[in-house]
Design a protein around this motif. Structure first.
Motif, PDB file in Angstrom:
ATOM      1  N   GLY A  49     -10.450   8.387 -10.219  1.00  0.00           N
ATOM      2  CA  GLY A  49     -11.426   7.519  -9.828  1.00  0.00           C
ATOM      3  C   GLY A  49     -11.224   7.221  -8.136  1.00  0.00           C
ATOM      4  N   TRP A  50     -10.214   7.362  -7.709  1.00  0.00           N
ATOM      5  CA  TRP A  50      -9.786   6.985  -6.230  1.00  0.00           C
ATOM      6  C   TRP A  50     -10.920   7.890  -5.266  1.00  0.00           C
ATOM      7  N   ASP A  51     -11.494   7.557  -4.304  1.00  0.00           N
ATOM      8  CA  ASP A  51     -12.140   8.195  -3.380  1.00  0.00           C
ATOM      9  C   ASP A  51     -10.952   8.816  -2.318  1.00  0.00           C
ATOM     10  N   LYS A  52     -11.337   9.786  -1.284  1.00  0.00           N
ATOM     11  CA  LYS A  52     -10.580  10.228  -0.492  1.00  0.00           C
ATOM     12  C   LYS A  52      -9.925   9.455   0.502  1.00  0.00           C
ATOM     13  N   PRO A  53     -10.980   8.584   1.089  1.00  0.00           N
ATOM     14  CA  PRO A  53     -10.348   7.527   2.124  1.00  0.00           C
ATOM     15  C   PRO A  53      -9.219   6.662   1.502  1.00  0.00           C
ATOM     16  N   GLU A  54      -9.305   6.056   0.220  1.00  0.00           N
ATOM     17  CA  GLU A  54      -8.519   5.430  -0.308  1.00  0.00           C
ATOM     18  C   GLU A  54      -7.076   6.166  -0.782  1.00  0.00           C
ATOM     19  N   LEU A  55      -7.106   7.420  -1.024  1.00  0.00           N
ATOM     20  CA  LEU A  55      -6.115   8.248  -1.391  1.00  0.00           C
ATOM     21  C   LEU A  55      -5.251   8.280  -0.243  1.00  0.00           C
ATOM     22  N   LYS A  56      -5.935   8.766   1.138  1.00  0.00           N
ATOM     23  CA  LYS A  56      -5.400   8.940   2.556  1.00  0.00           C
ATOM     24  C   LYS A  56      -4.527   7.794   2.743  1.00  0.00           C
ATOM     25  N   ILE A  57      -5.097   6.589   2.612  1.00  0.00           N
ATOM     26  CA  ILE A  57      -4.288   5.380   3.043  1.00  0.00           C
ATOM     27  C   ILE A  57      -3.184   5.043   2.125  1.00  0.00           C
ATOM     28  N   GLU A  58      -3.395   5.425   0.979  1.00  0.00           N
ATOM     29  CA  GLU A  58      -2.235   5.241  -0.014  1.00  0.00           C
ATOM     30  C   GLU A  58      -1.087   6.235   0.585  1.00  0.00           C
ATOM     31  N   ALA A  59      -1.501   7.579   0.772  1.00  0.00           N
ATOM     32  CA  ALA A  59      -0.298   8.575   0.906  1.00  0.00           C
ATOM     33  C   ALA A  59       0.167   8.539   2.239  1.00  0.00           C
ATOM     34  N   ASP A  60      -0.661   7.907   3.410  1.00  0.00           N
ATOM     35  CA  ASP A  60      -0.085   7.525   4.461  1.00  0.00           C
ATOM     36  C   ASP A  60       0.939   6.400   4.720  1.00  0.00           C
ATOM     37  N   GLU A  61       0.552   5.498   3.927  1.00  0.00           N
ATOM     38  CA  GLU A  61       1.203   4.238   4.165  1.00  0.00           C
ATOM     39  C   GLU A  61       2.251   3.662   2.953  1.00  0.00           C
TER      40      GLU A  61
END
Length: 100
Positions: free
Chosen positions: A11-23
């Motif tokens: 249910g996470w969208d791409k911008p949220e996943l990108k922040i999670e993966a990056d940080e």
């Protein structure tokens, strides 16, 4: 591990996943998750290459002696992180030795 991530981030969208993966994640996070299923048989060698001579460099991050597994983990991040910092670009030749 893939199932764990699929359930955790459903249910996470791409911008949220990108922040999670990056940080929130780095290579050691993935290495520990891979080694966890082997319990006490997992030996983590990530980070040791800085303390030993180049000729003796360990080319794996996780070692499972009973299975003869030497696992090299690479966590390749996005070129531009959500924090707007750039990851160093590297060609395949930099990683080739680890996979040989």
């Amino acid at each position: 591990m893939i199932d764990e991530f699929n359930m955790l981030y459903k249910g996470w969208d791409k911008p949220e996943l990108k922040i999670e993966a990056d940080e929130k994640f780095n290579e050691m996070d993935i290495t520990v998750r891979l080694g966890y299923s082997f319990k006490q048989n997992a030996h983590y060698t990530a980070g040791e290459s800085g303390r030993i001579k180049k000729a003796q460099k360990i080319n794996h991050d996780l070692y499972i002696g009973q299975r003869g597994f030497r696992i090299e983990v690479k966590y390749l991040k996005n070129w531009i992180s959500s924090a707007n910092t750039r990851a160093a670009s590297k060609s395949w030749s930099v990683f080739q030795q680890d996979f040989d």
